[in-house]
Design an enzyme around this catalytic site. Structure first.
Site, mmCIF file in Angstrom:
data_model
loop_
_atom_site.group_PDB
_atom_site.id
_atom_site.type_symbol
_atom_site.label_atom_id
_atom_site.label_comp_id
_atom_site.label_asym_id
_atom_site.label_seq_id
_atom_site.Cartn_x
_atom_site.Cartn_y
_atom_site.Cartn_z
ATOM 1 C CG PHE A 16 -2.251 0.741 0.908
ATOM 2 C CD1 PHE A 16 -3.116 0.313 -0.085
ATOM 3 C CD2 PHE A 16 -2.584 1.888 1.618
ATOM 4 C CE1 PHE A 16 -4.279 1.002 -0.364
ATOM 5 C CE2 PHE A 16 -3.751 2.587 1.352
ATOM 6 C CZ PHE A 16 -4.604 2.145 0.362
ATOM 7 N N GLY A 18 2.711 3.939 -3.036
ATOM 8 C CA GLY A 18 2.095 4.777 -4.070
ATOM 9 C C GLY A 18 1.263 3.986 -5.054
ATOM 10 C CE LYS A 126 8.989 -1.274 -12.592
ATOM 11 N NZ LYS A 126 9.710 -0.072 -12.100
ATOM 12 C CB THR A 193 8.052 2.539 -8.469
ATOM 13 O OG1 THR A 193 6.862 1.859 -8.087
ATOM 14 C CG2 THR A 193 8.147 2.568 -9.981
ATOM 15 C CD GLU A 196 10.514 -3.177 -8.339
ATOM 16 O OE1 GLU A 196 10.720 -4.122 -9.120
ATOM 17 O OE2 GLU A 196 9.393 -2.868 -7.902
ATOM 18 C CG HIS A 200 16.308 -1.948 -14.382
ATOM 19 N ND1 HIS A 200 16.371 -3.167 -15.009
ATOM 20 C CD2 HIS A 200 15.150 -1.961 -13.672
ATOM 21 C CE1 HIS A 200 15.295 -3.888 -14.709
ATOM 22 N NE2 HIS A 200 14.539 -3.173 -13.900
#
Length: 333
Positions: A16, A18, A126, A193, A196, A200
């Site tokens: 819970f 964004g 992803k 997010t 993550e 990358h």
């Protein structure tokens, strides 16, 4: 075929932050789905008659967890497992969880398998390697009576499905190129997010990104003026399109720009599918998302569309692992 239903589907959201909060808001006006269960790292909330997204968001903002919700909240350090047991009649869950570490989503799937619960799970994973871990659970998911929809966000997800459709014009696919632009006015609304995405970047991986404090992230964003440039990402669009028999994964590329200080997208999100037609022509299809659709809209909308499709598959006895490239989402009214 859509299974007819007379009452709203009972839906849960795990995570819970964004994304989870946006998913709850998106569900609020829907007639076919009712938000009944939510879990975060410190607790969970369940009400078979439905939970109010605004109240959940307020409680989380004020006290840090949905577990503090009056009457229906429970504080717990084992919130997912306890919620599964407390709410056996939930039809499906959106796993709006950060996949940090990279084994986390597979471990959550294992909790559902071991619990005896039967229903539908959908994620917006992803990384290719994370989807590969779920592929290793395919037989266990099937035996447990769980229908699991993976890679069902924006990319992978919406754009992967668009590529699968666009590919039908061609006899041979030469390249699938996905380019995304994300605009976020305040990165702290999407901490997981952003981490993550950082994972990358050159010089970073999942573990280093996970270990970064908020201050570390803020310092990195100060160096880049809030911009994250991502190229040749390990993105599961590649394995999903390969599994669907459309194109080898080495012909799929994903990259983009994330602006963490402006809501306006730095560039238009699109997928380009280049191939050769049966009559020898080389051509490219381009599918572009509207600039005013937010990341949350492009992730959560497809996720629930795939959840609805998954529930219909589940009711027809189809269990196991499916991807966004092999099942058409169904619009949630």
């Amino acid at each position: 075929m859509t299974v007819n239903q007379t009452s709203p589907l009972s839906i849960g959201i795990l995570g819970f932050g964004g994304l989870g909060q946006a998913a709850a808001r998106l569900l609020s006006p829907k007639q076919e789905m009712r938000l009944c269960a939510v879990a975060d790292g410190q607790g969970y909330a369940y009400d078979s008659q439905g939970l109010n997204p605004e109240t959940l968001t307020t409680v989380t903002g004020d006290r840090g967890s949905v577990g503090y919700l009056d009457q229906h909240g429970v504080l717990s350090q084992n919130s997912i497992a306890e919620l599964i047991q407390a709410a056996p009649q939930v039809d499906g869950y959106f796993l709006a969880l950060p996949n940090l570490p990279n084994t986390f989503m597979a471990s959550v799937a294992r909790q559902f398998i071991d619990s005896g619960w039967q229903g539908v799970l959908v994620d917006a994973l992803k990384r290719t390697s994370a989807v590969e871990q779920l592929l290793g659970l395919q037989e266990d998911l099937q035996a447990a009576g769980i229908t699991y929809m993976t890679g069902c966000g924006a990319t992978p997800g919406l754009l992967t499905a668009a590529a699968a459709l666009a590919a039908q014009s061609y006899a041979e696919i030469h390249q699938v190129a996905i380019t995304f632009g994300v605009g976020i006015a305040n990165w702290e609304a999407y901490r997981s997010t952003i981490r993550e995405d950082i994972a990358h970047m050159p010089g970073y991986d999942v573990e280093t990104a996970r270990a970064m404090s908020d201050a570390d992230v803020a310092a990195l964003l100060d160096k880049t003026n809030g911009i994250l440039k991502l190229e040749n990402m390990e993105h599961a669009d590649d394995i999903m399109l390969e599994l669907a028999g459309i194109v080898d994964r080495d012909r799929v590329t994903v990259g983009g720009i994330v602006d963490t200080r402006n809501a306006k997208k730095p560039l238009s999100t699109n997928v380009q599918v280049t191939g050769r037609t049966f009559d020898g022509k080389i051509s490219t299809h381009t599918f572009t998302l509207g600039d005013d659709t937010s990341m949350a809209a492009n992730v959560c909308g497809p996720a629930f569309g795939y959840l609805k499709a998954g529930i219909n598959l589940h009711r027809r006895g189809l269990h196991g692992l499916f991807t966004a490239a092999e099942v058409m989402p169904q619009f949630v009214r």
